[in-house]
Structures are given as structure tokens and as C-alpha cells.
Enzyme design. Structure first.
Site, mmCIF file in Angstrom:
data_model
loop_
_atom_site.group_PDB
_atom_site.id
_atom_site.type_symbol
_atom_site.label_atom_id
_atom_site.label_comp_id
_atom_site.label_asym_id
_atom_site.label_seq_id
_atom_site.Cartn_x
_atom_site.Cartn_y
_atom_site.Cartn_z
ATOM 1 N N ASN A 9 8.290 64.465 77.150
ATOM 2 C CA ASN A 9 9.669 64.257 77.927
ATOM 3 C C ASN A 9 10.178 65.647 78.020
ATOM 4 O O ASN A 9 11.080 65.442 77.272
ATOM 5 C CB ASN A 9 9.653 62.620 77.783
ATOM 6 C CG ASN A 9 10.833 62.721 78.819
ATOM 7 O OD1 ASN A 9 11.263 63.027 79.824
ATOM 8 N ND2 ASN A 9 11.671 61.404 78.078
ATOM 9 N N TRP A 10 10.429 65.463 79.764
ATOM 10 C CA TRP A 10 11.997 66.818 79.703
ATOM 11 C C TRP A 10 13.255 66.347 79.752
ATOM 12 O O TRP A 10 14.315 66.707 79.777
ATOM 13 C CB TRP A 10 11.290 67.744 79.982
ATOM 14 C CG TRP A 10 9.845 68.894 80.500
ATOM 15 C CD1 TRP A 10 9.617 68.936 79.413
ATOM 16 C CD2 TRP A 10 9.502 69.722 80.549
ATOM 17 N NE1 TRP A 10 8.632 70.265 79.346
ATOM 18 C CE2 TRP A 10 8.002 70.618 80.034
ATOM 19 C CE3 TRP A 10 10.332 70.415 81.924
ATOM 20 C CZ2 TRP A 10 7.509 71.740 80.497
ATOM 21 C CZ3 TRP A 10 9.307 71.214 82.565
ATOM 22 C CH2 TRP A 10 7.935 71.887 81.709
ATOM 23 N N LYS A 11 13.597 64.750 79.957
ATOM 24 C CA LYS A 11 14.036 64.614 80.995
ATOM 25 C C LYS A 11 15.105 65.328 81.523
ATOM 26 O O LYS A 11 14.273 66.362 82.312
ATOM 27 C CB LYS A 11 15.107 64.321 79.244
ATOM 28 C CG LYS A 11 14.101 63.302 78.160
ATOM 29 C CD LYS A 11 15.503 62.694 77.526
ATOM 30 C CE LYS A 11 14.500 61.864 76.087
ATOM 31 N NZ LYS A 11 15.316 61.919 74.734
ATOM 32 N N HIS A 95 11.533 53.517 80.234
ATOM 33 C CA HIS A 95 12.381 54.586 78.802
ATOM 34 C C HIS A 95 13.612 54.044 78.320
ATOM 35 O O HIS A 95 14.512 53.312 79.607
ATOM 36 C CB HIS A 95 12.416 55.674 78.760
ATOM 37 C CG HIS A 95 12.891 57.267 77.842
ATOM 38 N ND1 HIS A 95 14.450 57.083 77.847
ATOM 39 C CD2 HIS A 95 12.256 57.983 77.438
ATOM 40 C CE1 HIS A 95 14.449 57.731 76.665
ATOM 41 N NE2 HIS A 95 13.043 58.256 76.250
ATOM 42 N N GLU A 97 16.822 54.939 78.164
ATOM 43 C CA GLU A 97 17.296 55.548 79.083
ATOM 44 C C GLU A 97 17.769 54.995 80.291
ATOM 45 O O GLU A 97 18.644 54.742 81.234
ATOM 46 C CB GLU A 97 17.643 57.154 78.644
ATOM 47 C CG GLU A 97 18.094 57.564 77.294
ATOM 48 C CD GLU A 97 17.002 58.907 77.424
ATOM 49 O OE1 GLU A 97 16.442 59.703 77.621
ATOM 50 O OE2 GLU A 97 17.218 59.522 75.645
ATOM 51 N N GLU A 167 9.146 53.698 70.946
ATOM 52 C CA GLU A 167 9.821 54.161 71.027
ATOM 53 C C GLU A 167 10.712 52.990 69.744
ATOM 54 O O GLU A 167 12.678 52.439 70.959
ATOM 55 C CB GLU A 167 10.675 55.390 71.978
ATOM 56 C CG GLU A 167 9.534 55.986 72.662
ATOM 57 C CD GLU A 167 10.213 57.072 73.413
ATOM 58 O OE1 GLU A 167 10.197 58.389 73.067
ATOM 59 O OE2 GLU A 167 10.998 56.714 74.463
ATOM 60 N N GLY A 173 16.496 61.417 69.662
ATOM 61 C CA GLY A 173 17.664 62.036 70.179
ATOM 62 C C GLY A 173 18.280 61.920 68.353
ATOM 63 O O GLY A 173 19.375 62.575 68.759
ATOM 64 N N SER A 212 12.506 61.421 67.542
ATOM 65 C CA SER A 212 12.458 62.827 66.499
ATOM 66 C C SER A 212 11.188 62.675 66.004
ATOM 67 O O SER A 212 11.584 63.117 65.424
ATOM 68 C CB SER A 212 13.117 61.709 65.627
ATOM 69 O OG SER A 212 15.045 61.847 65.854
ATOM 70 N N GLY A 233 10.393 63.882 73.126
ATOM 71 C CA GLY A 233 11.647 64.660 73.661
ATOM 72 C C GLY A 233 11.729 65.781 73.691
ATOM 73 O O GLY A 233 11.761 66.871 73.907
HETATM 74 P P1 13P Z 1 13.260 63.160 70.662
HETATM 75 O O1 13P Z 1 11.815 63.483 70.533
HETATM 76 O O2 13P Z 1 14.215 63.606 71.172
HETATM 77 O O3 13P Z 1 14.314 62.099 69.743
HETATM 78 O O4 13P Z 1 13.546 62.145 71.860
HETATM 79 C C1 13P Z 1 12.161 61.162 72.469
HETATM 80 C C2 13P Z 1 12.085 60.279 73.481
HETATM 81 O O5 13P Z 1 12.544 59.582 74.114
HETATM 82 C C3 13P Z 1 11.030 60.773 74.533
HETATM 83 O O6 13P Z 1 10.722 60.110 75.237
#
Ligand code: 13P
Length: 258
Positions: A9-11, A95, A97, A167, A173, A212, A233
Site C-alpha cells: 500500500n503506497w498510500k 483502511h 486512514e 490491521e 506506522g 509494521s 505500508g
Molecule cells: P505500515 O506497514 O507502514 O505500518 O502500514 C501498514 C498499513 O497501513 C498498510 O495498509
């Protein structure tokens, strides 16, 4: 045995040229694991078409990070599953977010899921409890609510039509991944819930862990019986890290075959 799925997931990262260059680099490095591990990248919508074309004929698939529940209409700033149909393989919905920053509700996610399936997109539905909910011992309640509401009335044709990404929000993160045992237990609950809605398919559906994930913890996570892959992420933005996560997953699969 379920084939693992590793999703990056590149966000909201990379310019279009950077994203394209990175996708081509991944293609060179990751293609060799495709027999053992399914790999999908989820770039920002702006560069999705360009990257999908660049990866055509290559086993790395692409997905969108979000889409609307309608096919078209006055929805400024949105893209629809109909626009993605036929060339984009996956769609991530739910997600944390999107839930927290853009106020997405369980009811909206149900509509998004139905719309995506109508257009033959493979959906990854993210669920997970916040730190506050975790500390209050409410994980089971939260996951049950999120999952049951999202899949209400949904019919699947194939087990790959829908994957769940567990998640825990407190692990995203933060560098503090859930322990493999904790993740496995919650994902076992998710599979039980899937069994209620999709009897006959649940045992073949993939449940991913996210939060993470790094090259260092991938192996221990993937060795758990309920963990069928990862939604990555930060570590998906660096090709050595993402490649190592895929490689470690492939090695776990191979060690389980012998
Ligand atoms: P991280 O791997 O940076 O913790 O993010 C996880 C995430 O939100 C994947 O969708």
C-alpha cells in the site's frame, strides 16, 4: 493450501515518474517469486493506469486504494469501480486512514464492497481496532462489527473475490507490530466470522496481517496458520525491503511444502 498474498500500500507517496520507475524495478526483482506468492501493489489513483500498462503481462497485479460505491455521477474527487473494471485487479477498502480521516462508515463500506464485486474487482477489506479499543479489550467486538456490517448481504463467487486485512490501528506506522500469536488469534476469529457469511469458501479465503511488517518480522508472522500474507505500508516503498518480505514469505511456503 492458500497461496499467500503480499500487498504494498503506497498510500500518498511518489510522483508519477517515481512510481512508474519503482514499479518497473519491482517487476525485475519480484517476478521470480510469482509462482509461490501473489504480489499486488496499490499505487495512488493518479498513476494507476500508467503502472498497470507498464506491468501488463507480468505477474505483479495492481490495485486501487479506494473507490466510490456508485458507477458514475456527481462525486467530485472520487473514482469508481466501473472505471477500474477490466484492467485493475484489486481494490482496497476500509483502511483505517479512510475510516478515521475521511469518516468512512461500515455502511458505506458495504456499498463499496458490493459495487466492487459487481465489476469483478478483487477486494481487500481492512479491519482493525484502535489502541483505545485494544486496551479496553474490545478487539473481538470491533472486528465482529466491522466485518459483519461490511459483508452484509454480499455474495461471493470465488474465495479470491474477497480478502480481509487485519490491521490493528496501533500497529500501523508505529514500528510495533502485533505479536504473531495475537495476530493469529484475531485472524482465527475473522475466519470464523467469514464462515458465517461464506460457508464453503471461508477456509480458502485469504486473511492478511498489516501493521509494521518488515523483512525482520515477516517470517514469524507468515509461519502462523491463519496468516496468509501481508498488507505492507512503509516497507513497501523501498524495493529491498518489499522484495525481502516477498522472499521471506516464499521461503516459508517452500519450507512448509517439504
Ligand atoms: P505500515 O506497514 O507502514 O505500518 O502500514 C501498514 C498499513 O497501513 C498498510 O495498509
Amino acid at each position: 493450501m492458500r497461496k499467500p498474498l503480499i500487498a504494498g500500500n503506497w498510500k500518498m507517496h511518489f510522483s508519477v515518474p517515481e512510481g512508474l520507475e519503482y514499479a518497473l524495478q519491482l517487476r525485475r526483482e519480484v517476478e521470480r517469486y510469482a509462482d509461490t506468492v501473489d504480489v499486488v501493489i496499490l499505487p495512488p489513483a493518479l498513476m494507476l493506469w500508467e503502472i498497470a500498462n507498464a506491468l501488463r503481462g507480468c505477474p505483479i497485479e495492481v490495485g486501487a486504494q479506494n473507490a466510490a460505491w456508485e458507477d458514475q455521477g456527481p462525486f467530485t474527487g472520487e473514482i469508481s469501480p466501473k472505471m477500474l473494471a477490466g484492467w485493475c485487479h484489486y481494490l482496497l477498502i476500509g483502511h483505517s486512514e479512510r475510516r478515521q480521516l475521511f469518516n468512512e462508515t461500515d455502511e458505506e463500506l458495504n456499498r463499496k464492497l458490493q459495487a466492487a464485486l459487481r465489476h469483478q474487482l478483487k477486494v481487500i477489506l481492512a479491519v482493525g481496532e484502535t489502541l483505545e479499543e485494544y486496551e479496553a479489550g474490545r478487539t473481538e467486538e470491533v472486528i465482529t462489527r466491522q466485518l459483519s456490517a461490511a459483508v452484509y448481504g454480499v455474495q461471493l463467487r470465488l474465495p479470491t473475490d474477497l480478502s480481509i486485512a487485519y490491521e490493528p490501528v496501533w500497529a500501523i506506522g508505529t514500528g510495533k507490530a502485533a505479536t504473531p500469536g495475537y495476530a493469529n488469534t484475531t485472524m482465527g476469529l475473522i475466519r470464523l466470522l467469514l464462515g458465517k457469511s461464506f460457508a464453503g469458501l471461508a477456509s480458502e479465503m485469504r486473511i492478511l496481517y498489516g501493521g509494521s511488517v518488515t523483512p525482520a518480522n515477516t517470517r514469524n508472522l507468515m509461519e502462523q496458520p491463519e496468516i496468509d500474507g501481508a498488507l505492507v505500508g512503509g516497507a513497501s516503498l523501498k524495493s529491498p525491503d518489499f522484495t525481502q518480505i516477498i522472499q521471506a514469505t516464499a521461503e516459508v511456503v517452500q519450507s512448509q511444502r517439504v
